[in-house]
Design a protein around this motif. Structure first.
Motif, PDB file in Angstrom:
ATOM      1  N   MET A 194       0.860  -1.177   0.000  1.00  0.00           N
ATOM      2  CA  MET A 194       0.000   0.000   0.000  1.00  0.00           C
ATOM      3  C   MET A 194       0.905   1.237   0.000  1.00  0.00           C
ATOM      4  N   PRO A 195       0.735   2.138  -0.948  1.00  0.00           N
ATOM      5  CA  PRO A 195       1.576   3.341  -0.989  1.00  0.00           C
ATOM      6  C   PRO A 195       1.230   4.300   0.148  1.00  0.00           C
ATOM      7  N   ASN A 196       2.249   5.033   0.595  1.00  0.00           N
ATOM      8  CA  ASN A 196       1.990   6.056   1.610  1.00  0.00           C
ATOM      9  C   ASN A 196       1.604   7.365   0.916  1.00  0.00           C
ATOM     10  N   ASP A 197       1.364   8.405   1.697  1.00  0.00           N
ATOM     11  CA  ASP A 197       0.891   9.670   1.116  1.00  0.00           C
ATOM     12  C   ASP A 197       1.933  10.317   0.212  1.00  0.00           C
ATOM     13  N   MET A 198       3.206  10.167   0.528  1.00  0.00           N
ATOM     14  CA  MET A 198       4.249  10.755  -0.326  1.00  0.00           C
ATOM     15  C   MET A 198       4.308  10.054  -1.684  1.00  0.00           C
ATOM     16  N   GLN A 199       4.233   8.739  -1.680  1.00  0.00           N
ATOM     17  CA  GLN A 199       4.252   7.991  -2.931  1.00  0.00           C
ATOM     18  C   GLN A 199       3.010   8.299  -3.766  1.00  0.00           C
ATOM     19  N   ALA A 200       1.874   8.454  -3.122  1.00  0.00           N
ATOM     20  CA  ALA A 200       0.643   8.803  -3.835  1.00  0.00           C
ATOM     21  C   ALA A 200       0.771  10.182  -4.467  1.00  0.00           C
ATOM     22  N   GLY A 201       1.386  11.132  -3.756  1.00  0.00           N
ATOM     23  CA  GLY A 201       1.589  12.474  -4.298  1.00  0.00           C
ATOM     24  C   GLY A 201       2.514  12.471  -5.506  1.00  0.00           C
ATOM     25  N   VAL A 202       3.574  11.677  -5.450  1.00  0.00           N
ATOM     26  CA  VAL A 202       4.492  11.573  -6.589  1.00  0.00           C
ATOM     27  C   VAL A 202       3.773  10.954  -7.786  1.00  0.00           C
ATOM     28  N   TYR A 203       2.981   9.913  -7.540  1.00  0.00           N
ATOM     29  CA  TYR A 203       2.211   9.294  -8.618  1.00  0.00           C
ATOM     30  C   TYR A 203       1.292  10.315  -9.275  1.00  0.00           C
ATOM     31  N   SER A 204       0.592  11.086  -8.471  1.00  0.00           N
ATOM     32  CA  SER A 204      -0.332  12.094  -8.986  1.00  0.00           C
ATOM     33  C   SER A 204       0.411  13.144  -9.812  1.00  0.00           C
ATOM     34  N   ALA A 205       1.549  13.609  -9.306  1.00  0.00           N
ATOM     35  CA  ALA A 205       2.324  14.634 -10.012  1.00  0.00           C
ATOM     36  C   ALA A 205       2.858  14.118 -11.346  1.00  0.00           C
ATOM     37  N   VAL A 206       3.379  12.893 -11.340  1.00  0.00           N
ATOM     38  CA  VAL A 206       3.921  12.322 -12.587  1.00  0.00           C
ATOM     39  C   VAL A 206       2.800  12.101 -13.596  1.00  0.00           C
ATOM     40  N   LEU A 207       1.651  11.636 -13.135  1.00  0.00           N
ATOM     41  CA  LEU A 207       0.513  11.442 -14.036  1.00  0.00           C
ATOM     42  C   LEU A 207       0.109  12.759 -14.694  1.00  0.00           C
ATOM     43  N   HIS A 208       0.036  13.827 -13.908  1.00  0.00           N
ATOM     44  CA  HIS A 208      -0.341  15.134 -14.465  1.00  0.00           C
ATOM     45  C   HIS A 208       0.743  15.649 -15.412  1.00  0.00           C
ATOM     46  N   PHE A 209       2.005  15.450 -15.047  1.00  0.00           N
ATOM     47  CA  PHE A 209       3.120  15.851 -15.915  1.00  0.00           C
ATOM     48  C   PHE A 209       3.029  15.139 -17.261  1.00  0.00           C
ATOM     49  N   LEU A 210       2.789  13.838 -17.239  1.00  0.00           N
ATOM     50  CA  LEU A 210       2.720  13.087 -18.493  1.00  0.00           C
ATOM     51  C   LEU A 210       1.543  13.523 -19.355  1.00  0.00           C
ATOM     52  N   LYS A 211       0.431  13.871 -18.740  1.00  0.00           N
ATOM     53  CA  LYS A 211      -0.704  14.404 -19.501  1.00  0.00           C
ATOM     54  C   LYS A 211      -0.338  15.733 -20.159  1.00  0.00           C
ATOM     55  N   ALA A 212       0.420  16.579 -19.444  1.00  0.00           N
ATOM     56  CA  ALA A 212       0.842  17.864 -20.003  1.00  0.00           C
ATOM     57  C   ALA A 212       1.837  17.660 -21.139  1.00  0.00           C
ATOM     58  N   VAL A 213       2.764  16.724 -20.980  1.00  0.00           N
ATOM     59  CA  VAL A 213       3.734  16.422 -22.044  1.00  0.00           C
ATOM     60  C   VAL A 213       3.000  15.950 -23.294  1.00  0.00           C
ATOM     61  N   ASP A 214       1.988  15.114 -23.111  1.00  0.00           N
ATOM     62  CA  ASP A 214       1.198  14.635 -24.247  1.00  0.00           C
ATOM     63  C   ASP A 214       0.481  15.796 -24.927  1.00  0.00           C
ATOM     64  N   LYS A 215      -0.063  16.710 -24.131  1.00  0.00           N
ATOM     65  CA  LYS A 215      -0.787  17.852 -24.691  1.00  0.00           C
ATOM     66  C   LYS A 215       0.140  18.777 -25.477  1.00  0.00           C
ATOM     67  N   VAL A 216       1.352  19.003 -24.953  1.00  0.00           N
ATOM     68  CA  VAL A 216       2.316  19.901 -25.596  1.00  0.00           C
ATOM     69  C   VAL A 216       2.978  19.228 -26.795  1.00  0.00           C
ATOM     70  N   GLY A 217       3.084  17.909 -26.738  1.00  0.00           N
ATOM     71  CA  GLY A 217       3.696  17.195 -27.846  1.00  0.00           C
ATOM     72  C   GLY A 217       5.133  16.788 -27.591  1.00  0.00           C
ATOM     73  N   GLY A 218       5.601  16.904 -26.367  1.00  0.00           N
ATOM     74  CA  GLY A 218       6.955  16.498 -26.008  1.00  0.00           C
ATOM     75  C   GLY A 218       7.434  17.253 -24.782  1.00  0.00           C
ATOM     76  N   ALA A 219       8.518  16.758 -24.200  1.00  0.00           N
ATOM     77  CA  ALA A 219       9.037  17.346 -22.961  1.00  0.00           C
ATOM     78  C   ALA A 219      10.216  18.276 -23.203  1.00  0.00           C
ATOM     79  N   ALA A 220      10.545  18.575 -24.448  1.00  0.00           N
ATOM     80  CA  ALA A 220      11.725  19.392 -24.747  1.00  0.00           C
ATOM     81  C   ALA A 220      11.586  20.828 -24.239  1.00  0.00           C
ATOM     82  N   ASP A 221      10.401  21.385 -24.301  1.00  0.00           N
ATOM     83  CA  ASP A 221      10.179  22.761 -23.847  1.00  0.00           C
ATOM     84  C   ASP A 221       9.533  22.726 -22.460  1.00  0.00           C
ATOM     85  N   GLY A 222      10.373  22.788 -21.421  1.00  0.00           N
ATOM     86  CA  GLY A 222       9.905  22.684 -20.053  1.00  0.00           C
ATOM     87  C   GLY A 222       8.925  23.778 -19.666  1.00  0.00           C
TER      88      GLY A 222
END
Length: 97
Positions: free
Chosen positions: A1-29
């Protein structure tokens, strides 16, 4: 079972990946960060929320209080609270105004 910190990292990475998909790549931070702030957040762990201009993530929170001994109803009746507490109330205000 993940703790609250691991859950927060999962949430942040998920949102980051959605933004990368929307922008079309991670080259432009800067474009990825702008997309993250523009898109609402929504995941199974923290629910619907948003990223404030200062970068702080806002989401609904549980505000719980321990019951007094007179209110106590057994092992499962220890806490009372507001389960729909708005996220903005649990986070400090943006210091920049």
């Amino acid at each position: 079972m993940p703790n609250d910190m691991q859950a927060g990292v999962y949430s942040a990475v998920l949102h980051f990946l959605k933004a990368v998909d929307k922008v079309g790549g991670a080259a432009d931070g800067k474009a990825v960060v702008a997309a993250m702030k523009a898109m609402p957040t929504d995941d199974p762990l923290f629910g619907k929320g948003r990223i404030r201009e200062d970068g702080r993530k806002l989401h609904p929170m549980y505000l719980l209080q321990v019951k007094s001994p007179e209110e106590f109803e057994g092992r499962l009746g220890l806490l009372q609270g507001d389960l729909d507490h708005p996220g903005r109330a649990g986070f400090p205000a943006d210091e920049r105004g």
